[in-house]
Design a protein around this motif. Structure first.
Motif, PDB file in Angstrom:
ATOM      1  N   SER A 134      -5.572  -6.716  -5.489  1.00 50.70           N
ATOM      2  CA  SER A 134      -5.971  -8.009  -4.927  1.00 50.70           C
ATOM      3  C   SER A 134      -6.975  -7.864  -3.787  1.00 50.70           C
ATOM      4  CB  SER A 134      -4.743  -8.787  -4.445  1.00 50.70           C
ATOM      5  OG  SER A 134      -4.182  -8.180  -3.292  1.00 50.70           O
ATOM      6  N   GLY A 135      -7.391  -6.606  -3.514  1.00 53.88           N
ATOM      7  CA  GLY A 135      -8.413  -6.385  -2.495  1.00 53.88           C
ATOM      8  C   GLY A 135      -7.923  -5.999  -1.122  1.00 53.88           C
ATOM      9  N   LYS A 136      -6.617  -5.744  -0.973  1.00 57.96           N
ATOM     10  CA  LYS A 136      -6.088  -5.352   0.339  1.00 57.96           C
ATOM     11  C   LYS A 136      -6.317  -3.861   0.577  1.00 57.96           C
ATOM     12  CE  LYS A 136      -2.433  -8.841   0.217  1.00 57.96           C
ATOM     13  NZ  LYS A 136      -2.873  -9.422  -1.080  1.00 57.96           N
ATOM     14  N   PRO A 137      -6.849  -3.487   1.747  1.00 59.52           N
ATOM     15  CA  PRO A 137      -7.049  -2.060   2.023  1.00 59.52           C
ATOM     16  C   PRO A 137      -5.709  -1.352   2.158  1.00 59.52           C
ATOM     17  CG  PRO A 137      -7.538  -3.387   3.971  1.00 59.52           C
ATOM     18  CD  PRO A 137      -7.355  -4.345   2.835  1.00 59.52           C
ATOM     19  N   CYS A 138      -5.646  -0.135   1.665  1.00 53.41           N
ATOM     20  CA  CYS A 138      -4.391   0.635   1.675  1.00 53.41           C
ATOM     21  C   CYS A 138      -4.077   1.205   3.052  1.00 53.41           C
ATOM     22  CB  CYS A 138      -4.489   1.790   0.678  1.00 53.41           C
ATOM     23  SG  CYS A 138      -4.632   1.284  -1.052  1.00 53.41           S
ATOM     24  N   GLN A 139      -2.797   1.299   3.356  1.00 51.38           N
ATOM     25  CA  GLN A 139      -2.329   1.944   4.581  1.00 51.38           C
ATOM     26  C   GLN A 139      -2.351   3.447   4.362  1.00 51.38           C
ATOM     27  OE1 GLN A 139       1.460   0.464   6.196  1.00 51.38           O
ATOM     28  NE2 GLN A 139       2.120   2.568   6.533  1.00 51.38           N
ATOM     29  N   ARG A 140      -2.683   4.201   5.400  1.00 52.98           N
ATOM     30  CA  ARG A 140      -2.668   5.656   5.293  1.00 52.98           C
ATOM     31  C   ARG A 140      -1.239   6.140   5.049  1.00 52.98           C
ATOM     32  NH1 ARG A 140      -6.924   8.934   7.057  1.00 52.98           N
ATOM     33  NH2 ARG A 140      -5.345  10.559   7.386  1.00 52.98           N
ATOM     34  N   TRP A 141      -1.116   7.160   4.218  1.00 56.12           N
ATOM     35  CA  TRP A 141       0.209   7.703   3.903  1.00 56.12           C
ATOM     36  C   TRP A 141       0.850   8.404   5.102  1.00 56.12           C
ATOM     37  CZ3 TRP A 141       2.209   6.009  -0.500  1.00 56.12           C
ATOM     38  CH2 TRP A 141       1.341   5.605  -1.525  1.00 56.12           C
ATOM     39  N   ASP A 142       0.019   8.877   6.045  1.00 50.91           N
ATOM     40  CA  ASP A 142       0.559   9.563   7.219  1.00 50.91           C
ATOM     41  C   ASP A 142       0.798   8.619   8.396  1.00 50.91           C
ATOM     42  OD1 ASP A 142      -2.079   9.082   7.853  1.00 50.91           O
ATOM     43  OD2 ASP A 142      -2.604  11.164   8.281  1.00 50.91           O
ATOM     44  N   LYS A 143       0.727   7.312   8.150  1.00 50.18           N
ATOM     45  CA  LYS A 143       1.006   6.318   9.185  1.00 50.18           C
ATOM     46  C   LYS A 143       2.263   5.535   8.824  1.00 50.18           C
ATOM     47  CE  LYS A 143      -2.694   7.282  11.569  1.00 50.18           C
ATOM     48  NZ  LYS A 143      -2.581   7.968  12.885  1.00 50.18           N
ATOM     49  N   GLN A 144       2.947   5.033   9.848  1.00 53.71           N
ATOM     50  CA  GLN A 144       4.179   4.276   9.636  1.00 53.71           C
ATOM     51  C   GLN A 144       4.034   2.818  10.047  1.00 53.71           C
ATOM     52  OE1 GLN A 144       7.103   5.274   8.191  1.00 53.71           O
ATOM     53  NE2 GLN A 144       6.130   7.224   7.684  1.00 53.71           N
ATOM     54  N   ALA A 145       2.805   2.372  10.185  1.00 49.91           N
ATOM     55  CA  ALA A 145       2.559   0.976  10.549  1.00 49.91           C
ATOM     56  C   ALA A 145       1.396   0.449   9.719  1.00 49.91           C
ATOM     57  CB  ALA A 145       2.248   0.860  12.042  1.00 49.91           C
ATOM     58  N   PRO A 146       1.492  -0.819   9.302  1.00 51.00           N
ATOM     59  CA  PRO A 146       2.567  -1.771   9.595  1.00 51.00           C
ATOM     60  C   PRO A 146       3.839  -1.577   8.777  1.00 51.00           C
ATOM     61  CG  PRO A 146       0.943  -2.801   8.173  1.00 51.00           C
ATOM     62  CD  PRO A 146       0.376  -1.458   8.552  1.00 51.00           C
ATOM     63  N   ASN A 147       3.809  -0.715   7.764  1.00 51.58           N
ATOM     64  CA  ASN A 147       4.986  -0.526   6.919  1.00 51.58           C
ATOM     65  C   ASN A 147       5.593   0.871   7.086  1.00 51.58           C
ATOM     66  OD1 ASN A 147       4.950  -3.069   5.157  1.00 51.58           O
ATOM     67  ND2 ASN A 147       2.843  -2.338   4.952  1.00 51.58           N
ATOM     68  N   ARG A 148       6.841   0.907   7.560  1.00 54.87           N
ATOM     69  CA  ARG A 148       7.545   2.184   7.657  1.00 54.87           C
ATOM     70  C   ARG A 148       7.962   2.601   6.250  1.00 54.87           C
ATOM     71  NH1 ARG A 148       8.709   4.252  12.329  1.00 54.87           N
ATOM     72  NH2 ARG A 148      10.351   5.556  11.449  1.00 54.87           N
ATOM     73  N   HIS A 149       7.912   3.918   5.986  1.00 49.28           N
ATOM     74  CA  HIS A 149       8.203   4.377   4.633  1.00 49.28           C
ATOM     75  C   HIS A 149       8.581   5.854   4.604  1.00 49.28           C
ATOM     76  CE1 HIS A 149       4.424   6.691   4.188  1.00 49.28           C
ATOM     77  NE2 HIS A 149       3.951   5.796   5.043  1.00 49.28           N
ATOM     78  N   THR A 191       5.934  10.380   2.174  1.00 47.47           N
ATOM     79  CA  THR A 191       5.074  11.241   2.980  1.00 47.47           C
ATOM     80  C   THR A 191       4.732  12.507   2.207  1.00 47.47           C
ATOM     81  OG1 THR A 191       6.941  12.412   3.970  1.00 47.47           O
ATOM     82  CG2 THR A 191       6.186  10.402   5.085  1.00 47.47           C
ATOM     83  N   ALA A 192       3.673  13.157   2.649  1.00 43.39           N
ATOM     84  CA  ALA A 192       3.248  14.394   1.985  1.00 43.39           C
ATOM     85  C   ALA A 192       4.319  15.475   2.087  1.00 43.39           C
ATOM     86  CB  ALA A 192       1.944  14.887   2.598  1.00 43.39           C
ATOM     87  N   LYS A 193       5.114  15.430   3.139  1.00 43.51           N
ATOM     88  CA  LYS A 193       6.168  16.430   3.320  1.00 43.51           C
ATOM     89  C   LYS A 193       7.293  16.221   2.299  1.00 43.51           C
ATOM     90  CE  LYS A 193       9.188  18.466   6.850  1.00 43.51           C
ATOM     91  NZ  LYS A 193       9.600  18.430   8.287  1.00 43.51           N
ATOM     92  N   LYS A 194       7.667  14.967   2.083  1.00 43.54           N
ATOM     93  CA  LYS A 194       8.761  14.666   1.158  1.00 43.54           C
ATOM     94  C   LYS A 194       8.309  14.654  -0.294  1.00 43.54           C
ATOM     95  CE  LYS A 194      11.904  12.215   4.261  1.00 43.54           C
ATOM     96  NZ  LYS A 194      12.818  11.066   4.403  1.00 43.54           N
ATOM     97  N   TYR A 195       7.005  14.384  -0.493  1.00 45.03           N
ATOM     98  CA  TYR A 195       6.460  14.334  -1.856  1.00 45.03           C
ATOM     99  C   TYR A 195       5.246  15.262  -1.952  1.00 45.03           C
ATOM    100  CZ  TYR A 195       9.420  10.240  -2.659  1.00 45.03           C
ATOM    101  OH  TYR A 195      10.496   9.402  -2.806  1.00 45.03           O
ATOM    102  N   PRO A 196       5.484  16.565  -1.868  1.00 47.75           N
ATOM    103  CA  PRO A 196       4.366  17.520  -1.911  1.00 47.75           C
ATOM    104  C   PRO A 196       3.672  17.534  -3.273  1.00 47.75           C
ATOM    105  CG  PRO A 196       6.436  18.681  -2.125  1.00 47.75           C
ATOM    106  CD  PRO A 196       6.796  17.260  -1.795  1.00 47.75           C
ATOM    107  N   ASN A 197       2.422  17.909  -3.248  1.00 49.01           N
ATOM    108  CA  ASN A 197       1.626  18.051  -4.476  1.00 49.01           C
ATOM    109  C   ASN A 197       1.432  16.747  -5.251  1.00 49.01           C
ATOM    110  OD1 ASN A 197       1.567  20.932  -4.027  1.00 49.01           O
ATOM    111  ND2 ASN A 197       3.640  21.017  -4.871  1.00 49.01           N
ATOM    112  N   THR A 198       1.493  15.617  -4.535  1.00 49.45           N
ATOM    113  CA  THR A 198       1.264  14.332  -5.203  1.00 49.45           C
ATOM    114  C   THR A 198      -0.017  13.657  -4.696  1.00 49.45           C
ATOM    115  OG1 THR A 198       2.691  13.192  -3.594  1.00 49.45           O
ATOM    116  CG2 THR A 198       3.708  13.929  -5.662  1.00 49.45           C
ATOM    117  N   GLY A 199      -0.798  14.398  -3.914  1.00 54.73           N
ATOM    118  CA  GLY A 199      -2.098  13.877  -3.499  1.00 54.73           C
ATOM    119  C   GLY A 199      -2.076  12.834  -2.400  1.00 54.73           C
TER     120      GLY A 199
END
Length: 217
Positions: A71-86, A89-97
């Protein structure tokens, strides 16, 4: 002067002045500088294919640089926890880019590639519209025969629909340019532009339009 010639390095694609890597240099594709000797050579910035390979419906192998939801919304960086905590992460999901804020599918979600919404929590996340790869037939350098479904520019901007006049007003319509494949928001070249396939930028007027990166078959 150099020794990287087609005779000394056969079968490495040393045609014209295209970016190549005949000597398997660790830094990747490169070419000599035609403007002078400083620098003598330099690497080329060639993006990863911005589309899904056949058979990769979930996008698990996708390493392209699309960073915008469908829908055109820019993606949040995977190494950031704002605005959405999650927890994706690359540590928990290695080798997934999980680099930068590129669309990925680290948890093999059934709906395919996705990312968190960097603009807020509604929605928390959204899928990305990454088409299955199409390619340019040999001899079709301008992409006039291309009818693939790539709808993202080379820098990752989603394409504006050809039948819409916002955000960019234009005259490249299916009525004025019949038989040129102006469907939906797919990359096309209705006016035979010398730079090849392109589309208008759905995110704004800067840039107004941009080329699409479609590989040769």
């Amino acid at each position: 002067r150099h020794t990287r010639t087609a005779k000394k390095y056969p079968n490495t694609g040393l045609e014209a002045n295209y970016c190549r890597n005949p000597d398997s240099h660790h830094s990747g594709l490169w070419c000599y500088n035609s403007l002078g000797k400083k620098p003598r050579w330099e690497n080329c910035a060639v993006p990863t294919c911005g589309c899904l390979q056949k058979g990769d419906k979930l996008g698990l192998k996708y390493r392209g640089k699309l960073a915008v939801t469908k829908s055109g919304k820019p993606c949040q960086r995977w190494d950031k926890q704002a605005p959405n905590r999650h927890t994706r992460t690359a540590k928990k999901y290695p080798n997934t880019g999980l680099e930068a804020n590129y669309c990925r599918n680290p948890d093999s979600h059934h709906s395919g590639l996705w990312c968190y919404n960097s603009l807020g929590k509604k929605p928390r996340w959204e899928n990305c519209a990454v088409p299955t790869c199409g390619c340019l037939q040999k001899g079709d350098k301008l992409g006039l025969k291309y009818r693939g479904k790539l709808a993202v520019t080379k820098s990752g901007k989603p394409c504006q629909r050809w039948d819409k006049q916002a955000p960019n007003r234009h005259t490249r319509t299916a009525k004025r340019y019949p038989n040129t494949g102006l469907e939906a928001n797919y990359c096309r070249n209705p006016d035979k532009h010398k730079s090849g396939l392109w589309c208008y930028n759905a995110l704004g007027k800067k840039p107004r339009w941009e080329n699409c990166e479609v590989p040769t078959c």
